[in-house]
Design a protein around this motif. Structure first.
Motif, PDB file in Angstrom:
ATOM      1  N   LEU A 174      76.514  12.200 -44.519  1.00  0.00           N
ATOM      2  CA  LEU A 174      77.062  10.966 -45.096  1.00  0.00           C
ATOM      3  C   LEU A 174      77.097   9.824 -44.083  1.00  0.00           C
ATOM      4  O   LEU A 174      76.803   8.676 -44.436  1.00  0.00           O
ATOM      5  CB  LEU A 174      78.450  11.217 -45.679  1.00  0.00           C
ATOM      6  CG  LEU A 174      78.471  12.081 -46.937  1.00  0.00           C
ATOM      7  CD1 LEU A 174      79.900  12.424 -47.325  1.00  0.00           C
ATOM      8  CD2 LEU A 174      77.736  11.403 -48.087  1.00  0.00           C
ATOM      9  N   LYS A 175      77.426  10.123 -42.836  1.00  0.00           N
ATOM     10  CA  LYS A 175      77.432   9.079 -41.802  1.00  0.00           C
ATOM     11  C   LYS A 175      76.020   8.543 -41.588  1.00  0.00           C
ATOM     12  O   LYS A 175      75.832   7.332 -41.415  1.00  0.00           O
ATOM     13  CB  LYS A 175      78.010   9.611 -40.485  1.00  0.00           C
ATOM     14  CG  LYS A 175      79.494   9.850 -40.535  1.00  0.00           C
ATOM     15  CD  LYS A 175      80.231   8.534 -40.727  1.00  0.00           C
ATOM     16  CE  LYS A 175      81.721   8.750 -40.738  1.00  0.00           C
ATOM     17  NZ  LYS A 175      82.452   7.530 -41.023  1.00  0.00           N
ATOM     18  N   HIS A 176      75.028   9.423 -41.604  1.00  0.00           N
ATOM     19  CA  HIS A 176      73.635   8.994 -41.460  1.00  0.00           C
ATOM     20  C   HIS A 176      73.237   8.073 -42.624  1.00  0.00           C
ATOM     21  O   HIS A 176      72.652   7.011 -42.417  1.00  0.00           O
ATOM     22  CB  HIS A 176      72.712  10.214 -41.405  1.00  0.00           C
ATOM     23  CG  HIS A 176      71.267   9.868 -41.326  1.00  0.00           C
ATOM     24  ND1 HIS A 176      70.682   9.398 -40.170  1.00  0.00           N
ATOM     25  CD2 HIS A 176      70.293   9.891 -42.258  1.00  0.00           C
ATOM     26  CE1 HIS A 176      69.396   9.160 -40.394  1.00  0.00           C
ATOM     27  NE2 HIS A 176      69.146   9.458 -41.654  1.00  0.00           N
ATOM     28  N   LEU A 177      73.591   8.468 -43.834  1.00  0.00           N
ATOM     29  CA  LEU A 177      73.282   7.640 -45.008  1.00  0.00           C
ATOM     30  C   LEU A 177      74.014   6.309 -44.970  1.00  0.00           C
ATOM     31  O   LEU A 177      73.466   5.281 -45.372  1.00  0.00           O
ATOM     32  CB  LEU A 177      73.653   8.378 -46.294  1.00  0.00           C
ATOM     33  CG  LEU A 177      72.629   9.352 -46.810  1.00  0.00           C
ATOM     34  CD1 LEU A 177      73.158  10.060 -48.044  1.00  0.00           C
ATOM     35  CD2 LEU A 177      71.329   8.657 -47.119  1.00  0.00           C
ATOM     36  N   GLU A 178      75.236   6.347 -44.493  1.00  0.00           N
ATOM     37  CA  GLU A 178      76.016   5.109 -44.387  1.00  0.00           C
ATOM     38  C   GLU A 178      75.314   4.122 -43.452  1.00  0.00           C
ATOM     39  O   GLU A 178      75.258   2.922 -43.726  1.00  0.00           O
ATOM     40  CB  GLU A 178      77.418   5.441 -43.887  1.00  0.00           C
ATOM     41  CG  GLU A 178      78.426   4.363 -44.125  1.00  0.00           C
ATOM     42  CD  GLU A 178      79.840   4.838 -43.813  1.00  0.00           C
ATOM     43  OE1 GLU A 178      80.753   4.415 -44.537  1.00  0.00           O
ATOM     44  OE2 GLU A 178      80.031   5.613 -42.850  1.00  0.00           O
ATOM     45  N   LYS A 179      74.744   4.620 -42.359  1.00  0.00           N
ATOM     46  CA  LYS A 179      73.996   3.760 -41.432  1.00  0.00           C
ATOM     47  C   LYS A 179      72.776   3.150 -42.114  1.00  0.00           C
ATOM     48  O   LYS A 179      72.460   1.981 -41.908  1.00  0.00           O
ATOM     49  CB  LYS A 179      73.558   4.554 -40.195  1.00  0.00           C
ATOM     50  CG  LYS A 179      74.662   4.836 -39.227  1.00  0.00           C
ATOM     51  CD  LYS A 179      74.142   5.628 -38.036  1.00  0.00           C
ATOM     52  CE  LYS A 179      75.282   6.073 -37.150  1.00  0.00           C
ATOM     53  NZ  LYS A 179      74.833   6.959 -36.072  1.00  0.00           N
ATOM     54  N   ILE A 180      72.093   3.935 -42.931  1.00  0.00           N
ATOM     55  CA  ILE A 180      70.923   3.420 -43.636  1.00  0.00           C
ATOM     56  C   ILE A 180      71.336   2.324 -44.607  1.00  0.00           C
ATOM     57  O   ILE A 180      70.692   1.275 -44.689  1.00  0.00           O
ATOM     58  CB  ILE A 180      70.178   4.555 -44.373  1.00  0.00           C
ATOM     59  CG1 ILE A 180      69.517   5.480 -43.355  1.00  0.00           C
ATOM     60  CG2 ILE A 180      69.130   3.993 -45.344  1.00  0.00           C
ATOM     61  CD1 ILE A 180      68.888   6.713 -43.942  1.00  0.00           C
ATOM     62  N   VAL A 181      72.431   2.545 -45.327  1.00  0.00           N
ATOM     63  CA  VAL A 181      72.920   1.534 -46.275  1.00  0.00           C
ATOM     64  C   VAL A 181      73.292   0.259 -45.530  1.00  0.00           C
ATOM     65  O   VAL A 181      72.981  -0.848 -45.971  1.00  0.00           O
ATOM     66  CB  VAL A 181      74.110   2.077 -47.102  1.00  0.00           C
ATOM     67  CG1 VAL A 181      74.788   0.963 -47.882  1.00  0.00           C
ATOM     68  CG2 VAL A 181      73.648   3.178 -48.040  1.00  0.00           C
ATOM     69  N   GLN A 182      73.934   0.397 -44.375  1.00  0.00           N
ATOM     70  CA  GLN A 182      74.300  -0.791 -43.598  1.00  0.00           C
ATOM     71  C   GLN A 182      73.057  -1.506 -43.073  1.00  0.00           C
ATOM     72  O   GLN A 182      73.010  -2.737 -43.052  1.00  0.00           O
ATOM     73  CB  GLN A 182      75.217  -0.404 -42.434  1.00  0.00           C
ATOM     74  CG  GLN A 182      76.601  -0.023 -42.890  1.00  0.00           C
ATOM     75  CD  GLN A 182      77.456   0.553 -41.767  1.00  0.00           C
ATOM     76  OE1 GLN A 182      76.985   0.772 -40.656  1.00  0.00           O
ATOM     77  NE2 GLN A 182      78.714   0.829 -42.079  1.00  0.00           N
ATOM     78  N   GLU A 183      72.060  -0.747 -42.657  1.00  0.00           N
ATOM     79  CA  GLU A 183      70.853  -1.349 -42.096  1.00  0.00           C
ATOM     80  C   GLU A 183      69.986  -2.033 -43.152  1.00  0.00           C
ATOM     81  O   GLU A 183      69.448  -3.113 -42.913  1.00  0.00           O
ATOM     82  CB  GLU A 183      70.023  -0.275 -41.387  1.00  0.00           C
ATOM     83  CG  GLU A 183      68.783  -0.817 -40.706  1.00  0.00           C
ATOM     84  CD  GLU A 183      68.038   0.262 -39.930  1.00  0.00           C
ATOM     85  OE1 GLU A 183      66.872   0.017 -39.593  1.00  0.00           O
ATOM     86  OE2 GLU A 183      68.605   1.346 -39.674  1.00  0.00           O
TER      87      GLU A 183
END
Length: 166
Positions: free
Chosen positions: A96-105
Motif C-alpha cells: 500500500l505504501k508503494h501504491l501510495e507513492k505511485i498515486v502521489q507521483e
C-alpha cells in the motif's frame, strides 16, 4: 525485521487502500480498463482490513491464532501466530505504501464541484499513456501482478479472520 504492525495500522491501511482505490477510478474515461480490476481488489482489501480490526479489537497480544491451523506456507517454527500475522500486515503495508507513492507521483489533484466534498485525485496523462511501463509492485511487476498481490493480501487476512473467529 521492521517493527511489528499494530491493529491501529490496519485501520490506517484500510483508509489508504480505499483512497488509492478512489484514485484508480477517478477520471475513468481516460483510465485503462485494467484499473477497474485493481480498484475492486483495493476495495476488497480495505474491507478485509476493516473487518480484521473490528473482529480483533485494539490489542494484538490478545489475539489467539493457532499457528497449526494456518497453511504450511504461513507456519514457521520460530514464529507464533501473532508474528505470522505481523508478517502478513507488514507485507500489506509495504504494498500500500508503494501504491501510495505511485498515486502521489502520477496523480493530479483537482477541486471538487461541491465544496463539501474532498479533493479528487486523477491520473495524469503521462500515466494513462504509459501505465504498462510503471513498476506497480515493489518487485517492478505489472498491473496483473499487483492485482494478484492485493488478492493474496486479502485472502491471507480472510484466512486469519476465519481462524480467529472459530
Amino acid at each position: 525485521m521492521a517493527s511489528p504492525v499494530s491493529f491501529g495500522d490496519a485501520v490506517a491501511m484500510a483508509k489508504i487502500a480505499r483512497r488509492i482505490a478512489h484514485a484508480f477510478t477517478k477520471g475513468r474515461k481516460s483510465a485503462p480498463s485494467e484499473f477497474r480490476e485493481v480498484e475492486n481488489q483495493l476495495y476488497s482489501l480495505s474491507a478485509a482490513l476493516a473487518a480484521f480490526k473490528n473482529v480483533c479489537g485494539a490489542d494484538v497480544a490478545a489475539v489467539a491464532i493457532d499457528a497449526e491451523q494456518l497453511p504450511a506456507r504461513f507456519r514457521n517454527e520460530e514464529q507464533d501466530g501473532v508474528q505470522t500475522l505481523s508478517v502478513i500486515l507488514d507485507s500489506c503495508k509495504e504494498t500500500l505504501k508503494h501504491l501510495e507513492k505511485i498515486v502521489q507521483e502520477y496523480g493530479v489533484v483537482s477541486a471538487p464541484k461541491d465544496p463539501s466534498m474532498s479533493r479528487l485525485q486523477r491520473w495524469n496523462t503521462e500515466l494513462v499513456r504509459n501505465y504498462k511501463k510503471i513498476a506497480w509492485t515493489t518487485e517492478a511487476g505489472d498491473l496483473e501482478t499487483l492485482r494478484s498481490q492485493l488478492m493474496i493480501h486479502t485472502n491471507s487476512l480472510e484466512l486469519v479472520l476465519g481462524i480467529i473467529m472459530k
